[in-house]
Design a protein around this motif. Structure first.
Motif, PDB file in Angstrom:
ATOM      1  N   GLY A 150      41.412  49.896  22.194  1.00  0.00           N
ATOM      2  CA  GLY A 150      40.160  50.390  22.762  1.00  0.00           C
ATOM      3  C   GLY A 150      39.684  49.476  23.874  1.00  0.00           C
ATOM      4  O   GLY A 150      39.802  48.252  23.771  1.00  0.00           O
ATOM      5  N   ILE A 151      39.168  50.054  24.943  1.00  0.00           N
ATOM      6  CA  ILE A 151      38.680  49.248  26.064  1.00  0.00           C
ATOM      7  C   ILE A 151      37.292  48.725  25.721  1.00  0.00           C
ATOM      8  O   ILE A 151      36.405  49.478  25.333  1.00  0.00           O
ATOM      9  CB  ILE A 151      38.648  50.068  27.364  1.00  0.00           C
ATOM     10  CG1 ILE A 151      40.075  50.427  27.766  1.00  0.00           C
ATOM     11  CG2 ILE A 151      37.949  49.296  28.475  1.00  0.00           C
ATOM     12  CD1 ILE A 151      40.184  51.311  28.978  1.00  0.00           C
ATOM     13  N   MET A 152      37.118  47.423  25.861  1.00  0.00           N
ATOM     14  CA  MET A 152      35.854  46.751  25.589  1.00  0.00           C
ATOM     15  C   MET A 152      35.394  46.046  26.861  1.00  0.00           C
ATOM     16  O   MET A 152      36.214  45.446  27.563  1.00  0.00           O
ATOM     17  CB  MET A 152      36.015  45.719  24.470  1.00  0.00           C
ATOM     18  CG  MET A 152      36.614  46.269  23.188  1.00  0.00           C
ATOM     19  SD  MET A 152      35.610  47.512  22.401  1.00  0.00           S
ATOM     20  CE  MET A 152      34.330  46.510  21.739  1.00  0.00           C
ATOM     21  N   VAL A 153      34.113  46.129  27.133  1.00  0.00           N
ATOM     22  CA  VAL A 153      33.525  45.432  28.272  1.00  0.00           C
ATOM     23  C   VAL A 153      32.488  44.477  27.705  1.00  0.00           C
ATOM     24  O   VAL A 153      31.612  44.882  26.946  1.00  0.00           O
ATOM     25  CB  VAL A 153      32.858  46.414  29.261  1.00  0.00           C
ATOM     26  CG1 VAL A 153      32.263  45.661  30.436  1.00  0.00           C
ATOM     27  CG2 VAL A 153      33.860  47.455  29.736  1.00  0.00           C
ATOM     28  N   SER A 154      32.614  43.199  28.054  1.00  0.00           N
ATOM     29  CA  SER A 154      31.669  42.202  27.564  1.00  0.00           C
ATOM     30  C   SER A 154      31.288  41.260  28.694  1.00  0.00           C
ATOM     31  O   SER A 154      31.970  41.188  29.716  1.00  0.00           O
ATOM     32  CB  SER A 154      32.278  41.418  26.403  1.00  0.00           C
ATOM     33  OG  SER A 154      33.468  40.782  26.808  1.00  0.00           O
ATOM     34  N   THR A 203      38.691  44.161  28.432  1.00  0.00           N
ATOM     35  CA  THR A 203      39.820  43.923  27.547  1.00  0.00           C
ATOM     36  C   THR A 203      40.237  45.214  26.848  1.00  0.00           C
ATOM     37  O   THR A 203      39.428  46.112  26.643  1.00  0.00           O
ATOM     38  CB  THR A 203      39.496  42.864  26.464  1.00  0.00           C
ATOM     39  OG1 THR A 203      38.348  43.282  25.731  1.00  0.00           O
ATOM     40  CG2 THR A 203      39.256  41.503  27.072  1.00  0.00           C
ATOM     41  N   LEU A 204      41.496  45.257  26.516  1.00  0.00           N
ATOM     42  CA  LEU A 204      42.041  46.321  25.679  1.00  0.00           C
ATOM     43  C   LEU A 204      42.288  45.651  24.334  1.00  0.00           C
ATOM     44  O   LEU A 204      43.135  44.760  24.232  1.00  0.00           O
ATOM     45  CB  LEU A 204      43.341  46.849  26.295  1.00  0.00           C
ATOM     46  CG  LEU A 204      43.999  48.030  25.603  1.00  0.00           C
ATOM     47  CD1 LEU A 204      43.068  49.244  25.579  1.00  0.00           C
ATOM     48  CD2 LEU A 204      45.297  48.385  26.297  1.00  0.00           C
ATOM     49  N   PHE A 248      42.173  42.538  31.452  1.00  0.00           N
ATOM     50  CA  PHE A 248      42.710  43.142  32.659  1.00  0.00           C
ATOM     51  C   PHE A 248      41.660  43.231  33.756  1.00  0.00           C
ATOM     52  O   PHE A 248      40.456  43.193  33.502  1.00  0.00           O
ATOM     53  CB  PHE A 248      43.308  44.515  32.365  1.00  0.00           C
ATOM     54  CG  PHE A 248      42.304  45.543  31.916  1.00  0.00           C
ATOM     55  CD1 PHE A 248      41.718  46.412  32.836  1.00  0.00           C
ATOM     56  CD2 PHE A 248      41.948  45.660  30.584  1.00  0.00           C
ATOM     57  CE1 PHE A 248      40.802  47.354  32.437  1.00  0.00           C
ATOM     58  CE2 PHE A 248      41.029  46.605  30.167  1.00  0.00           C
ATOM     59  CZ  PHE A 248      40.443  47.462  31.093  1.00  0.00           C
ATOM     60  N   ASP A 249      42.149  43.358  34.982  1.00  0.00           N
ATOM     61  CA  ASP A 249      41.291  43.549  36.147  1.00  0.00           C
ATOM     62  C   ASP A 249      41.003  45.043  36.251  1.00  0.00           C
ATOM     63  O   ASP A 249      41.935  45.848  36.339  1.00  0.00           O
ATOM     64  CB  ASP A 249      42.023  43.054  37.399  1.00  0.00           C
ATOM     65  CG  ASP A 249      41.204  43.194  38.660  1.00  0.00           C
ATOM     66  OD1 ASP A 249      40.628  44.285  38.892  1.00  0.00           O
ATOM     67  OD2 ASP A 249      41.158  42.225  39.431  1.00  0.00           O
ATOM     68  N   PRO A 250      39.714  45.454  36.257  1.00  0.00           N
ATOM     69  CA  PRO A 250      39.402  46.884  36.282  1.00  0.00           C
ATOM     70  C   PRO A 250      39.751  47.570  37.607  1.00  0.00           C
ATOM     71  O   PRO A 250      39.882  48.784  37.646  1.00  0.00           O
ATOM     72  CB  PRO A 250      37.891  46.920  36.029  1.00  0.00           C
ATOM     73  CG  PRO A 250      37.409  45.604  36.530  1.00  0.00           C
ATOM     74  CD  PRO A 250      38.521  44.622  36.241  1.00  0.00           C
ATOM     75  N   ASN A 251      39.914  46.801  38.670  1.00  0.00           N
ATOM     76  CA  ASN A 251      40.241  47.394  39.967  1.00  0.00           C
ATOM     77  C   ASN A 251      41.731  47.663  40.136  1.00  0.00           C
ATOM     78  O   ASN A 251      42.138  48.674  40.697  1.00  0.00           O
ATOM     79  CB  ASN A 251      39.746  46.494  41.105  1.00  0.00           C
ATOM     80  CG  ASN A 251      38.235  46.365  41.091  1.00  0.00           C
ATOM     81  OD1 ASN A 251      37.520  47.336  40.922  1.00  0.00           O
ATOM     82  ND2 ASN A 251      37.750  45.146  41.246  1.00  0.00           N
ATOM     83  N   THR A 252      42.557  46.727  39.656  1.00  0.00           N
ATOM     84  CA  THR A 252      44.003  46.873  39.819  1.00  0.00           C
ATOM     85  C   THR A 252      44.697  47.361  38.554  1.00  0.00           C
ATOM     86  O   THR A 252      45.861  47.745  38.605  1.00  0.00           O
ATOM     87  CB  THR A 252      44.635  45.526  40.234  1.00  0.00           C
ATOM     88  OG1 THR A 252      44.433  44.576  39.172  1.00  0.00           O
ATOM     89  CG2 THR A 252      44.041  45.011  41.532  1.00  0.00           C
TER      90      THR A 252
END
Length: 94
Positions: free
Chosen positions: A50-54, A63-64, A80-84
């Motif tokens: 699951g993708i988590m944003v913190s 993060t995944l 991970f980088d959300p842009n690339t």
């Protein structure tokens, strides 16, 4: 009991495959190696990461995160980088 066994077996397989992931890979490549790519179109599927944003020190981290193994202390995760959509850090557990 059978459901627990299946879930635990799959989670342990993901953790084992995590060691093969390298920084700089795309998320798609990493998920293919880990083995959960077939669940990519499901949201919050129990067998998928699951993708988590913190926020950490004023900076957003993406993060995944994967399910924790039984009696584990932390989740396996790929930052991970959300842009690339490239992996920038890997934590395969303790």
């Amino acid at each position: 009991m059978v459901g627990f066994y299946r879930t635990e077996k799959l989670t342990r397989e993901y953790w084992k495959n995590c060691e093969k992931v390298e920084i700089g890979m795309t998320l798609k490549e990493a998920r293919e190696i880990i083995g959960d790519l077939k669940y990519q179109y499901w949201t919050q599927h129990k067998n998928s990461g699951g993708i988590m944003v913190s926020e950490y020190k004023g900076e957003l981290k993406y993060t995944l995160e994967y399910p924790m193994v039984f009696a584990g202390s932390d989740n396996m995760r790929l930052e991970f980088d959300p842009n690339t959509l490239r992996v920038t850090d890997i934590f395969c557990g303790e």
